[in-house]
Write a protein that holds these residues in place. Structure first.
Motif, PDB file in Angstrom:
ATOM      1  N   PHE A  41       0.824  -1.207   0.000  1.00 56.71           N
ATOM      2  CA  PHE A  41       0.000   0.000   0.000  1.00 56.71           C
ATOM      3  C   PHE A  41       0.860   1.260   0.000  1.00 56.71           C
ATOM      4  O   PHE A  41       0.653   2.161  -0.802  1.00 56.71           O
ATOM      5  CB  PHE A  41      -0.952   0.003   1.205  1.00 56.71           C
ATOM      6  N   TRP A  42       1.853   1.329   0.892  1.00 57.61           N
ATOM      7  CA  TRP A  42       2.629   2.556   1.028  1.00 57.61           C
ATOM      8  C   TRP A  42       3.550   2.793  -0.160  1.00 57.61           C
ATOM      9  O   TRP A  42       3.726   3.935  -0.586  1.00 57.61           O
ATOM     10  CB  TRP A  42       3.384   2.580   2.357  1.00 57.61           C
ATOM     11  N   HIS A  43       4.138   1.749  -0.718  1.00 60.58           N
ATOM     12  CA  HIS A  43       4.974   1.943  -1.916  1.00 60.58           C
ATOM     13  C   HIS A  43       4.132   2.477  -3.066  1.00 60.58           C
ATOM     14  O   HIS A  43       4.532   3.414  -3.763  1.00 60.58           O
ATOM     15  CB  HIS A  43       5.670   0.652  -2.343  1.00 60.58           C
ATOM     16  N   ILE A  44       2.968   1.896  -3.268  1.00 62.43           N
ATOM     17  CA  ILE A  44       2.108   2.343  -4.365  1.00 62.43           C
ATOM     18  C   ILE A  44       1.609   3.763  -4.101  1.00 62.43           C
ATOM     19  O   ILE A  44       1.642   4.620  -4.982  1.00 62.43           O
ATOM     20  CB  ILE A  44       0.962   1.346  -4.605  1.00 62.43           C
ATOM     21  N   ARG A  45       1.184   4.052  -2.873  1.00 63.32           N
ATOM     22  CA  ARG A  45       0.689   5.399  -2.561  1.00 63.32           C
ATOM     23  C   ARG A  45       1.785   6.445  -2.726  1.00 63.32           C
ATOM     24  O   ARG A  45       1.594   7.472  -3.374  1.00 63.32           O
ATOM     25  CB  ARG A  45       0.141   5.472  -1.140  1.00 63.32           C
ATOM     26  N   ASP A  46       2.948   6.187  -2.161  1.00 65.85           N
ATOM     27  CA  ASP A  46       4.040   7.158  -2.242  1.00 65.85           C
ATOM     28  C   ASP A  46       4.488   7.372  -3.685  1.00 65.85           C
ATOM     29  O   ASP A  46       4.711   8.509  -4.108  1.00 65.85           O
ATOM     30  CB  ASP A  46       5.234   6.706  -1.400  1.00 65.85           C
ATOM     31  N   GLN A  47       4.613   6.301  -4.430  1.00 67.77           N
ATOM     32  CA  GLN A  47       5.115   6.425  -5.796  1.00 67.77           C
ATOM     33  C   GLN A  47       4.106   7.068  -6.737  1.00 67.77           C
ATOM     34  O   GLN A  47       4.484   7.757  -7.676  1.00 67.77           O
ATOM     35  CB  GLN A  47       5.583   5.074  -6.332  1.00 67.77           C
ATOM     36  N   GLN A  48       2.821   6.883  -6.476  1.00 67.92           N
ATOM     37  CA  GLN A  48       1.845   7.530  -7.355  1.00 67.92           C
ATOM     38  C   GLN A  48       1.848   9.038  -7.163  1.00 67.92           C
ATOM     39  O   GLN A  48       1.482   9.767  -8.058  1.00 67.92           O
ATOM     40  CB  GLN A  48       0.444   6.923  -7.211  1.00 67.92           C
ATOM     41  N   GLU A  49       2.330   9.507  -6.028  1.00 65.56           N
ATOM     42  CA  GLU A  49       2.477  10.949  -5.823  1.00 65.56           C
ATOM     43  C   GLU A  49       3.768  11.472  -6.455  1.00 65.56           C
ATOM     44  O   GLU A  49       3.790  12.557  -7.020  1.00 65.56           O
ATOM     45  CB  GLU A  49       2.456  11.274  -4.330  1.00 65.56           C
ATOM     46  N   ILE A  50       4.842  10.690  -6.384  1.00 65.06           N
ATOM     47  CA  ILE A  50       6.143  11.105  -6.904  1.00 65.06           C
ATOM     48  C   ILE A  50       6.246  10.857  -8.411  1.00 65.06           C
ATOM     49  O   ILE A  50       6.720  11.700  -9.158  1.00 65.06           O
ATOM     50  CB  ILE A  50       7.279  10.350  -6.169  1.00 65.06           C
ATOM     51  N   CYS A  51       5.829   9.684  -8.832  1.00 68.02           N
ATOM     52  CA  CYS A  51       5.944   9.249 -10.232  1.00 68.02           C
ATOM     53  C   CYS A  51       4.573   8.798 -10.730  1.00 68.02           C
ATOM     54  O   CYS A  51       4.337   7.606 -10.895  1.00 68.02           O
ATOM     55  CB  CYS A  51       6.903   8.077 -10.356  1.00 68.02           C
ATOM     56  N   PRO A  52       3.642   9.704 -10.947  1.00 68.15           N
ATOM     57  CA  PRO A  52       2.295   9.296 -11.341  1.00 68.15           C
ATOM     58  C   PRO A  52       2.324   8.488 -12.639  1.00 68.15           C
ATOM     59  O   PRO A  52       2.926   8.922 -13.623  1.00 68.15           O
ATOM     60  CB  PRO A  52       1.544  10.610 -11.514  1.00 68.15           C
ATOM     61  N   PRO A  53       1.732   7.307 -12.630  1.00 68.62           N
ATOM     62  CA  PRO A  53       1.858   6.423 -13.792  1.00 68.62           C
ATOM     63  C   PRO A  53       1.015   6.859 -14.989  1.00 68.62           C
ATOM     64  O   PRO A  53      -0.133   7.248 -14.839  1.00 68.62           O
ATOM     65  CB  PRO A  53       1.366   5.078 -13.257  1.00 68.62           C
ATOM     66  N   ASP A  54       1.633   6.789 -16.162  1.00 69.75           N
ATOM     67  CA  ASP A  54       0.891   6.974 -17.406  1.00 69.75           C
ATOM     68  C   ASP A  54       0.233   5.655 -17.806  1.00 69.75           C
ATOM     69  O   ASP A  54      -0.788   5.648 -18.473  1.00 69.75           O
ATOM     70  CB  ASP A  54       1.820   7.436 -18.517  1.00 69.75           C
ATOM     71  N   LYS A  55       0.856   4.536 -17.408  1.00 74.13           N
ATOM     72  CA  LYS A  55       0.318   3.220 -17.713  1.00 74.13           C
ATOM     73  C   LYS A  55       0.818   2.255 -16.657  1.00 74.13           C
ATOM     74  O   LYS A  55       1.975   2.309 -16.255  1.00 74.13           O
ATOM     75  CB  LYS A  55       0.767   2.786 -19.104  1.00 74.13           C
ATOM     76  N   ILE A  56      -0.077   1.380 -16.195  1.00 73.18           N
ATOM     77  CA  ILE A  56       0.275   0.325 -15.245  1.00 73.18           C
ATOM     78  C   ILE A  56      -0.078  -1.006 -15.885  1.00 73.18           C
ATOM     79  O   ILE A  56      -1.185  -1.173 -16.407  1.00 73.18           O
ATOM     80  CB  ILE A  56      -0.507   0.460 -13.920  1.00 73.18           C
TER      81      ILE A  56
END
Length: 159
Positions: A41-56
């Motif tokens: 949860f925290w890796h995904i939450r933190d990274q979506q703020e820092i490196c918002p994905p264009d595609k997953i």
């Protein structure tokens, strides 16, 4: 004017799963372990703020993954891991594509050869990343996410 940096996520939901994030400009990939609910949860939450994905791209595990014997740890832990990942991604209102291994491996150019071939191909694509065999699938999924996004947006392939 400088182009906006784009991020592409690959998620391998294995028992020792990984989140790989590749960007649109470099041959480097960032890796984050997804070993339990909190880390996921925290890796995904933190990274979506820092490196918002264009595609997953998330590896889809077929419902009858019969190579595991009944009662094995994989039969119990793998669906739980997938649930954690999907819940985290969904709760942040991110969209993802699920691809079965045969499909994403074909897109990555590494059919046949199993984990060893996946690892070799990941090293070809990201030669200076220092990845391990355990991380190779997530790295390839991130590269496939970039390839799909580029095709959808009409830009040439990255390779």
């Amino acid at each position: 004017m400088r182009r906006k940096l784009r991020y592409y996520w690959g998620i391998d939901p294995g028992l020792s799963g990984w989140l790989a994030i590749a960007d649109s400009e470099s041959e480097h990939v960032h890796l984050y372990p997804l070993c339990n609910f909190d880390a996921t949860f925290w890796h995904i939450r933190d990274q979506q703020e820092i490196c918002p994905p264009d595609k997953i791209v998330l590896e889809e595990i077929p419902p009858a993954f019969g190579k595991f014997r009944r009662g094995s740890k994989a039969n119990h832990e793998l669906p739980r891991s997938i649930g954690w990942i999907e819940m985290a991604v969904y709760s942040m209102e991110l969209r993802w594509d699920s691809l079965v291994p045969r499909r994403w491996q074909a897109l990555a150019g590494c059919t046949g050869g199993g984990k060893d071939r996946n690892y070799e191909r990941a090293l070809e694509l990201f030669p200076d990343s220092g990845i391990t065999k355990a991380q190779a699938d997530a790295v390839l999924l991130a590269w496939v996410a970039r390839k799909i996004a580029e095709e959808e947006n009409g830009r040439p392939d990255s390779e």
